[in-house]
Design a protein around this motif. Sequence first.
Motif, PDB file in Angstrom:
ATOM      1  N   LYS A 136      14.457  -4.718   4.813  1.00 21.50           N
ATOM      2  CA  LYS A 136      13.729  -5.919   4.401  1.00 21.50           C
ATOM      3  C   LYS A 136      12.240  -5.619   4.292  1.00 21.50           C
ATOM      4  CE  LYS A 136      12.466 -10.539   5.965  1.00 21.50           C
ATOM      5  NZ  LYS A 136      12.571 -11.487   7.084  1.00 21.50           N
ATOM      6  N   GLU A 137      11.699  -4.904   5.254  1.00 18.89           N
ATOM      7  CA  GLU A 137      10.278  -4.549   5.230  1.00 18.89           C
ATOM      8  C   GLU A 137       9.953  -3.676   4.020  1.00 18.89           C
ATOM      9  OE1 GLU A 137       6.429  -4.685   6.029  1.00 18.89           O
ATOM     10  OE2 GLU A 137       7.955  -5.836   7.086  1.00 18.89           O
ATOM     11  N   ARG A 138      10.819  -2.698   3.742  1.00 16.79           N
ATOM     12  CA  ARG A 138      10.601  -1.843   2.559  1.00 16.79           C
ATOM     13  C   ARG A 138      10.660  -2.663   1.278  1.00 16.79           C
ATOM     14  NH1 ARG A 138      13.853   1.564   5.527  1.00 16.79           N
ATOM     15  NH2 ARG A 138      15.693   1.033   4.321  1.00 16.79           N
ATOM     16  N   LEU A 139      11.596  -3.600   1.216  1.00 18.68           N
ATOM     17  CA  LEU A 139      11.717  -4.447   0.022  1.00 18.68           C
ATOM     18  C   LEU A 139      10.506  -5.358  -0.140  1.00 18.68           C
ATOM     19  CD1 LEU A 139      15.500  -5.364   0.194  1.00 18.68           C
ATOM     20  CD2 LEU A 139      14.393  -3.909  -1.511  1.00 18.68           C
ATOM     21  N   LEU A 140       9.998  -5.881   0.956  1.00 20.14           N
ATOM     22  CA  LEU A 140       8.804  -6.714   0.885  1.00 20.14           C
ATOM     23  C   LEU A 140       7.607  -5.908   0.394  1.00 20.14           C
ATOM     24  CD1 LEU A 140       9.181  -8.843   4.153  1.00 20.14           C
ATOM     25  CD2 LEU A 140       9.342  -9.665   1.790  1.00 20.14           C
ATOM     26  N   GLN A 141       7.481  -4.677   0.869  1.00 20.42           N
ATOM     27  CA  GLN A 141       6.389  -3.815   0.415  1.00 20.42           C
ATOM     28  C   GLN A 141       6.551  -3.463  -1.058  1.00 20.42           C
ATOM     29  OE1 GLN A 141       6.455  -0.509   3.133  1.00 20.42           O
ATOM     30  NE2 GLN A 141       5.532  -1.667   4.793  1.00 20.42           N
ATOM     31  N   ALA A 142       7.772  -3.169  -1.470  1.00 25.05           N
ATOM     32  CA  ALA A 142       8.029  -2.852  -2.873  1.00 25.05           C
ATOM     33  C   ALA A 142       7.736  -4.067  -3.744  1.00 25.05           C
ATOM     34  CB  ALA A 142       9.478  -2.392  -3.066  1.00 25.05           C
ATOM     35  N   ASN A 143       8.109  -5.244  -3.268  1.00 22.17           N
ATOM     36  CA  ASN A 143       7.848  -6.472  -4.009  1.00 22.17           C
ATOM     37  C   ASN A 143       6.344  -6.689  -4.183  1.00 22.17           C
ATOM     38  OD1 ASN A 143       8.775  -8.922  -5.282  1.00 22.17           O
ATOM     39  ND2 ASN A 143       7.951  -9.988  -3.505  1.00 22.17           N
ATOM     40  N   GLU A 144       5.593  -6.441  -3.134  1.00 19.19           N
ATOM     41  CA  GLU A 144       4.137  -6.595  -3.218  1.00 19.19           C
ATOM     42  C   GLU A 144       3.546  -5.590  -4.209  1.00 19.19           C
ATOM     43  OE1 GLU A 144       0.585  -8.159  -3.023  1.00 19.19           O
ATOM     44  OE2 GLU A 144       2.307  -9.034  -2.022  1.00 19.19           O
ATOM     45  N   LEU A 194       5.103  -4.294  -6.771  1.00 16.57           N
ATOM     46  CA  LEU A 194       5.487  -4.757  -8.108  1.00 16.57           C
ATOM     47  C   LEU A 194       4.613  -5.928  -8.555  1.00 16.57           C
ATOM     48  CD1 LEU A 194       9.376  -4.569  -7.878  1.00 16.57           C
ATOM     49  CD2 LEU A 194       7.900  -3.198  -9.358  1.00 16.57           C
ATOM     50  N   ALA A 195       4.321  -6.820  -7.650  1.00 13.40           N
ATOM     51  CA  ALA A 195       3.464  -7.961  -7.987  1.00 13.40           C
ATOM     52  C   ALA A 195       2.067  -7.479  -8.374  1.00 13.40           C
ATOM     53  CB  ALA A 195       3.395  -8.938  -6.810  1.00 13.40           C
ATOM     54  N   GLU A 196       1.554  -6.501  -7.652  1.00  5.94           N
ATOM     55  CA  GLU A 196       0.236  -5.938  -7.976  1.00  5.94           C
ATOM     56  C   GLU A 196       0.267  -5.255  -9.344  1.00  5.94           C
ATOM     57  OE1 GLU A 196      -3.655  -5.078  -7.986  1.00  5.94           O
ATOM     58  OE2 GLU A 196      -2.631  -6.378  -6.558  1.00  5.94           O
ATOM     59  N   ASN A 197       1.325  -4.492  -9.623  1.00  4.16           N
ATOM     60  CA  ASN A 197       1.469  -3.859 -10.934  1.00  4.16           C
ATOM     61  C   ASN A 197       1.536  -4.912 -12.034  1.00  4.16           C
ATOM     62  OD1 ASN A 197       1.435  -1.267  -9.950  1.00  4.16           O
ATOM     63  ND2 ASN A 197       3.657  -1.061  -9.882  1.00  4.16           N
ATOM     64  N   PHE A 198       2.256  -5.998 -11.792  1.00  5.67           N
ATOM     65  CA  PHE A 198       2.357  -7.072 -12.766  1.00  5.67           C
ATOM     66  C   PHE A 198       0.980  -7.665 -13.046  1.00  5.67           C
ATOM     67  CE2 PHE A 198       2.675 -11.586 -13.736  1.00  5.67           C
ATOM     68  CZ  PHE A 198       3.415 -11.543 -14.905  1.00  5.67           C
ATOM     69  N   ARG A 199       0.202  -7.899 -11.977  1.00  5.67           N
ATOM     70  CA  ARG A 199      -1.140  -8.465 -12.164  1.00  5.67           C
ATOM     71  C   ARG A 199      -2.019  -7.532 -12.989  1.00  5.67           C
ATOM     72  NH1 ARG A 199       0.033 -10.410  -6.893  1.00  5.67           N
ATOM     73  NH2 ARG A 199      -0.851  -8.575  -5.879  1.00  5.67           N
ATOM     74  N   ARG A 200      -1.930  -6.217 -12.706  1.00  9.28           N
ATOM     75  CA  ARG A 200      -2.721  -5.253 -13.486  1.00  9.28           C
ATOM     76  C   ARG A 200      -2.278  -5.218 -14.942  1.00  9.28           C
ATOM     77  NH1 ARG A 200      -1.650  -0.381 -10.709  1.00  9.28           N
ATOM     78  NH2 ARG A 200      -1.317  -1.320  -8.723  1.00  9.28           N
ATOM     79  N   LEU A 201      -0.973  -5.242 -15.161  1.00 12.81           N
ATOM     80  CA  LEU A 201      -0.459  -5.241 -16.532  1.00 12.81           C
ATOM     81  C   LEU A 201      -0.858  -6.510 -17.273  1.00 12.81           C
ATOM     82  CD1 LEU A 201       3.089  -3.743 -15.991  1.00 12.81           C
ATOM     83  CD2 LEU A 201       1.204  -2.693 -17.249  1.00 12.81           C
ATOM     84  N   GLN A 202      -0.809  -7.629 -16.578  1.00 18.21           N
ATOM     85  CA  GLN A 202      -1.213  -8.897 -17.190  1.00 18.21           C
ATOM     86  C   GLN A 202      -2.687  -8.858 -17.576  1.00 18.21           C
ATOM     87  OE1 GLN A 202       1.166 -11.393 -17.626  1.00 18.21           O
ATOM     88  NE2 GLN A 202      -0.363 -12.201 -19.009  1.00 18.21           N
ATOM     89  N   THR A 203      -3.516  -8.309 -16.710  1.00 22.02           N
ATOM     90  CA  THR A 203      -4.941  -8.172 -17.008  1.00 22.02           C
ATOM     91  C   THR A 203      -5.147  -7.272 -18.217  1.00 22.02           C
ATOM     92  OG1 THR A 203      -5.527  -8.517 -14.685  1.00 22.02           O
ATOM     93  CG2 THR A 203      -7.166  -7.417 -16.061  1.00 22.02           C
ATOM     94  N   SER A 204      -4.428  -6.157 -18.263  1.00 23.79           N
ATOM     95  CA  SER A 204      -4.522  -5.247 -19.408  1.00 23.79           C
ATOM     96  C   SER A 204      -4.073  -5.931 -20.691  1.00 23.79           C
ATOM     97  CB  SER A 204      -3.680  -3.988 -19.173  1.00 23.79           C
ATOM     98  OG  SER A 204      -4.191  -3.245 -18.106  1.00 23.79           O
ATOM     99  N   MET A 205      -2.980  -6.680 -20.600  1.00 21.62           N
ATOM    100  CA  MET A 205      -2.472  -7.383 -21.776  1.00 21.62           C
ATOM    101  C   MET A 205      -3.501  -8.397 -22.275  1.00 21.62           C
ATOM    102  SD  MET A 205      -0.072  -7.786 -23.953  1.00 21.62           S
ATOM    103  CE  MET A 205       1.467  -7.204 -23.329  1.00 21.62           C
TER     104      MET A 205
END
Length: 73
Positions: free
Chosen positions: A29-37, A39-50
Amino acid sequence: MEQSFKKIEQLEQRMMSLEEQRGRLRDEKERLLQANEALAENFRRLQTSMNHLQTQEAVRVEAARAQALAQEE
């Protein structure tokens, strides 16, 4: 009586197995929460780039339109 002890031993083993499984699940669960965070950060960066690319495209289109109007005059 001996059967009772065997049953207790089996239950204790099962309980330990469940505790180990719970620990593994907690770690997962902890690993998944970290991976989710991440992914969320990557999404924010991609959204900014877009957004930046869309702004650049809008500027390019507007510049081309202005240039076409200037050439018509």
